[in-house]
Design a protein around this motif. Structure first.
Motif, PDB file in Angstrom:
ATOM      1  N   GLY A  68       0.545  -1.628  -0.024  1.00 51.95           N
ATOM      2  CA  GLY A  68       0.249  -0.041  -0.562  1.00 51.95           C
ATOM      3  C   GLY A  68       0.756   1.348  -0.069  1.00 51.95           C
ATOM      4  O   GLY A  68       0.730   1.881  -0.959  1.00 51.95           O
ATOM      5  N   THR A  69       1.961   0.644   1.107  1.00 53.60           N
ATOM      6  CA  THR A  69       2.891   2.305   0.980  1.00 53.60           C
ATOM      7  C   THR A  69       3.415   2.671  -0.619  1.00 53.60           C
ATOM      8  O   THR A  69       3.652   3.884  -0.559  1.00 53.60           O
ATOM      9  CB  THR A  69       3.810   2.541   1.895  1.00 53.60           C
ATOM     10  OG1 THR A  69       2.781   2.139   3.252  1.00 53.60           O
ATOM     11  CG2 THR A  69       4.651   3.309   2.186  1.00 53.60           C
ATOM     12  N   GLU A  70       4.460   1.440  -1.232  1.00 55.94           N
ATOM     13  CA  GLU A  70       4.991   1.468  -2.175  1.00 55.94           C
ATOM     14  C   GLU A  70       3.504   2.344  -3.894  1.00 55.94           C
ATOM     15  O   GLU A  70       4.027   3.225  -4.292  1.00 55.94           O
ATOM     16  CB  GLU A  70       5.137   0.306  -2.881  1.00 55.94           C
ATOM     17  CG  GLU A  70       5.940   0.406  -4.257  1.00 55.94           C
ATOM     18  CD  GLU A  70       6.628  -1.528  -4.111  1.00 55.94           C
ATOM     19  OE1 GLU A  70       7.027  -0.926  -5.161  1.00 55.94           O
ATOM     20  OE2 GLU A  70       6.311  -1.906  -3.310  1.00 55.94           O
ATOM     21  N   ARG A  71       2.027   1.711  -3.647  1.00 57.22           N
ATOM     22  CA  ARG A  71       1.455   2.190  -4.571  1.00 57.22           C
ATOM     23  C   ARG A  71       1.390   3.714  -3.991  1.00 57.22           C
ATOM     24  O   ARG A  71       1.232   4.738  -4.941  1.00 57.22           O
ATOM     25  CB  ARG A  71      -0.245   1.298  -4.337  1.00 57.22           C
ATOM     26  CG  ARG A  71       0.586  -0.061  -5.189  1.00 57.22           C
ATOM     27  CD  ARG A  71      -1.293  -0.385  -5.216  1.00 57.22           C
ATOM     28  NE  ARG A  71      -1.041  -2.116  -5.341  1.00 57.22           N
ATOM     29  CZ  ARG A  71      -2.497  -2.637  -5.762  1.00 57.22           C
ATOM     30  NH1 ARG A  71      -3.655  -1.990  -5.765  1.00 57.22           N
ATOM     31  NH2 ARG A  71      -2.033  -3.532  -5.871  1.00 57.22           N
ATOM     32  N   ALA A  72       0.853   3.556  -2.842  1.00 55.46           N
ATOM     33  CA  ALA A  72       1.201   5.679  -2.348  1.00 55.46           C
ATOM     34  C   ALA A  72       2.123   6.597  -3.263  1.00 55.46           C
ATOM     35  O   ALA A  72       1.649   7.833  -3.194  1.00 55.46           O
ATOM     36  CB  ALA A  72       1.012   5.853  -1.045  1.00 55.46           C
TER      37      ALA A  72
END
Length: 199
Positions: free
Chosen positions: A49-53
């Protein structure tokens, strides 16, 4: 060009920063919290999720640099927690039309906060940036997003296709927005005078 910050009664709007990625990533893990026309599956882990964000935030930042307008992160005025994001950007798949893009995290779905944030963005593009027309698209089965378009007076055009999905396509002119916005402000003044709050 410096990016502006906007305010509503309950939210602060500012461009997202890389430090906002963990909070945005949490929202992006919710299958029901993804953006109006994003069809990607939800992130499976916090790291994903953090990578996509981070990728989304970088994309938004590049748009701000190129065009001088873009997506704002929305933060609760009292808690400073991320509510979601909202703003306008060019969508290449739709002939680079300027599109309203919105994502509101699940805890903030009720109470009219999404409408409040969207209205402030519409004020920004039409009253402060003098745009003539903007667009948005929704999934046909996304009832809340369809209701938002109706609330603000978006006019439905012919449906379009995005990544093999049929989407509802809408436009909103400055004239149409201003006519409805004047009526909204009159009602808000009336409600304030009678001790109520307009949404």
């Amino acid at each position: 060009m410096s990016s502006p910050a906007l305010e509503t009664d309950r939210a602060i709007l500012r461009p997202l920063l890389p430090t906002d990625a963990p909070a945005l990533g949490t929202a992006m893990r919710d299958s029901n919290g993804t953006e109006t026309i994003t069809f990607d599956p939800p992130a499976r882990t916090a790291d994903e999720g953090t990578e996509r964000a981070l990728a989304r935030i970088e994309e938004f930042a590049k748009h701000w640099d190129r065009h001088g307008f873009g997506i704002f992160g929305a933060f609760d005025r009292q808690t400073e927690l991320l509510v979601g994001y909202c703003g306008f950007r060019h969508i290449e798949e739709f002939d680079n039309d300027v599109h309203l893009s919105t994502m509101v995290d699940r805890p903030y779905w009720s109470g009219g906060l999404a409408s409040e944030i969207i209205r402030r963005n519409l004020e920004y593009v039409f009253l402060e940036r003098d745009f003539d027309i903007v667009y948005t698209a929704t999934k046909e089965f996304d009832g809340p997003s369809v209701q938002i378009t109706k609330r603000f007076g978006f006019n439905r055009e012919d449906d379009r296709t995005l990544r093999q999905w049929s989407v509802c396509y809408y436009n909103l002119s400055r004239e149409e927005f201003l006519a409805r916005h004047v009526a909204y402000l009159k009602q808000r003044l009336l409600d304030l005078n009678t001790g109520r709050a307009a949404q």
